[in-house]
Design an enzyme around this catalytic site. Structure first.
Site, short mmCIF file in Angstrom:
data_model
loop_
_atom_site.label_atom_id
_atom_site.label_comp_id
_atom_site.label_asym_id
_atom_site.label_seq_id
_atom_site.Cartn_x
_atom_site.Cartn_y
_atom_site.Cartn_z
N ARG A 8 0.86 -1.18 0.00
CA ARG A 8 0.00 0.00 0.00
C ARG A 8 0.90 1.23 0.00
O ARG A 8 2.11 1.15 0.15
CB ARG A 8 -0.94 0.00 1.20
CG ARG A 8 -0.29 -0.46 2.47
CD ARG A 8 -0.63 0.34 3.68
NE ARG A 8 -0.45 1.76 3.53
CZ ARG A 8 0.73 2.39 3.70
NH1 ARG A 8 1.83 1.71 3.96
NH2 ARG A 8 0.79 3.70 3.58
N ALA A 48 0.64 5.08 -2.28
CA ALA A 48 0.51 5.34 -3.72
C ALA A 48 1.78 5.03 -4.52
O ALA A 48 1.72 4.34 -5.53
CB ALA A 48 0.07 6.79 -3.94
N ARG A 54 -7.09 -0.30 -7.36
CA ARG A 54 -7.18 0.87 -6.49
C ARG A 54 -7.44 2.10 -7.35
O ARG A 54 -6.53 2.57 -8.04
CB ARG A 54 -5.89 1.08 -5.67
CG ARG A 54 -5.50 -0.04 -4.71
CD ARG A 54 -6.47 -0.25 -3.56
NE ARG A 54 -6.73 0.93 -2.74
CZ ARG A 54 -5.98 1.31 -1.71
NH1 ARG A 54 -4.91 0.61 -1.37
NH2 ARG A 54 -6.31 2.36 -1.00
N ASP A 73 -2.32 10.73 -2.42
CA ASP A 73 -2.58 9.71 -3.42
C ASP A 73 -2.91 10.31 -4.78
O ASP A 73 -2.72 9.68 -5.80
CB ASP A 73 -3.72 8.80 -2.96
CG ASP A 73 -3.30 7.91 -1.81
OD1 ASP A 73 -2.96 6.74 -2.07
OD2 ASP A 73 -3.27 8.38 -0.66
N ASN A 95 -5.94 12.33 0.18
CA ASN A 95 -5.06 11.54 1.05
C ASN A 95 -5.93 10.74 2.02
O ASN A 95 -7.16 10.84 2.00
CB ASN A 95 -4.09 12.45 1.81
CG ASN A 95 -2.96 11.65 2.46
OD1 ASN A 95 -2.30 10.85 1.80
ND2 ASN A 95 -2.73 11.86 3.73
N LYS A 96 -5.30 9.94 2.84
CA LYS A 96 -6.02 9.05 3.75
C LYS A 96 -7.09 9.80 4.54
O LYS A 96 -6.87 10.92 5.00
CB LYS A 96 -5.02 8.40 4.71
CG LYS A 96 -5.63 7.39 5.67
CD LYS A 96 -6.34 6.26 4.94
CE LYS A 96 -5.40 5.51 4.00
NZ LYS A 96 -6.11 4.47 3.22
#
Length: 370
Positions: free
Chosen positions: A52, A54, A95, A242, A252-253
């Site tokens: 995991r 990016a 993804r 990402d 992003n997360k």
């Protein structure tokens, strides 16, 4: 200078027949490496977050595409090329939010334009391209670290979210790259790692890799971040990305947006660190970024424990969008960008196929903040 131990999250096996990854689902309880040889291996590893981050996903996808074709080199040329295209599309679909994966896959496909090439020669070119992507990612991480080092100071307390360190790339990370370089120089740096629910990439991964490297790190609950800022215990926030839209909006997360709001309220800089390949100038703003929805069980049965009653619906987006106006600076391998961000009009060497020129002059990008 101090020697800092950095793990390798993605690399070739010694015989270069498979992609060797650290299975990040098992950390920190157990360290296991896994070799990806088939298309199913590659897709499963990316989908289930065994690999995991990016940049790491992009590198593993490119390398895995090449490895997945080894068993088919005796197919007819037409069959081989059809399999190459089909395998690339299946990996691409694993993804949808991070731009690095389609970016590297497109780059691989560019290496197969001529029908005159035989299967063996084409396979060699694909392996060479995947290796180049791997090596470039490592170099990219160090350049981000060098540019981002100007944002830090000896004694800095850095808050980060999720994992944008070595485990998320093929090198020393993106958001954590300046931290690694600061540690190499003997600076005193402390990292505060949000646990990052629901999959705890901060507490499981960032804390694991930094403690292994001898870099001081403390884990805090996601909900404690704003309170830590209010108490004066945070000097800056640095996160990865990402995908970054042309106007500087950042995917992003999930949870990054809230951190950016809290940082702005407390007058703390909010930095984003990512490779230039993460900048997607085909998207005008963050509203055009597709946000991946993850499975219900990641919330309801996190790590095997029931935490939400059966039948109660959940919303589980993997990412959120931080508006550009909340971002202090974006650090790439080509420099430090300050607002107003306008990547659409820049001459930054972004591409989704072909070759990036890291030597191009980039108006608006500077090697340090002033």
């Amino acid at each position: 200078m101090r020697n800092v131990t950095v793990i390798e999250a993605v690399r070739w096996t010694p015989d270069r027949s498979a992609v060797r990854i650290i299975d990040q689902r098992l950390l920190p309880e157990r360290y296991e490496e896994r070799d990806l040889r088939s298309l199913d291996d590659v897709c499963d590893a990316i989908t289930t977050l065994a690999v995991r981050g990016a940049p790491a996903i992009g590198v593993a996808g490119a390398m895995g595409l090449a490895a997945s074709l080894l068993a088919h080199v005796r197919d007819t040329n037409a069959e081989f090329r059809a399999r190459l295209a089909a395998n690339a599309e299946r990996i691409r679909a694993t993804r949808p939010t991070a731009v690095n994966l389609p970016w590297t896959l497109d780059r691989m496909l560019v290496r197969a334009p001529s029908s005159q090439l035989g299967n063996q020669r084409l396979l060699e070119l694909l392996f060479d391209e995947a290796t180049a992507i791997l090596d470039e990612d490592r170099a990219m991480c160090r350049r981000i670290g060098e540019h981002g080092l100007a944002l830090l100071h000896d004694g800095a307390r850095v808050l980060t979210h999720c994992n944008a360190g070595a485990l998320a790339t093929a090198g020393i990370g993106t958001a954590m790259a300046p931290v690694y370089l600061a540690a190499e120089r003997g600076w005193s740096i402390e990292v505060l790692a949000d646990e990052t629910r629901p999959l705890l990439q901060g507490s499981r991964l960032t804390a694991w890799e930094l403690s292994r490297a001898g870099i001081p790190v403390r884990v805090i609950a996601d909900g404690a971040a704003a309170s830590m800022m209010a108490r004066g215990l945070v000097d800056m926030v640095i996160v990865g990305a990402d995908r970054i839209a042309a106007n500087g909006d950042v995917a992003n997360k999930i949870g990054s947006y809230g951190l950016a709001i809290a940082a702005r309220h407390h007058g703390i800089p909010f930095y984003v660190a990512a490779p230039s390949s993460t900048l997607d100038r085909t998207l005008p703003n963050g509203g055009a970024i597709h946000v991946e929805q993850r499975h219900r069980d990641e919330l309801a049965r996190s790590f095997g424990t029931l935490t939400i009653p059966d039948g109660v619906p959940v919303e589980n987006p993997a990412f959120d969008i931080t508006p550009a106006e909340l971002v202090t600076s974006i650090v790439t391998d080509q420099g430090v960008w300050r607002p107003p961000f306008n990547f659409m009009d820049s001459t930054l060497g972004i591409r989704y196929s072909g070759v990036v020129s890291a030597e191009r002059q980039v108006p608006g990008a500077e090697s340090r903040l002033v």
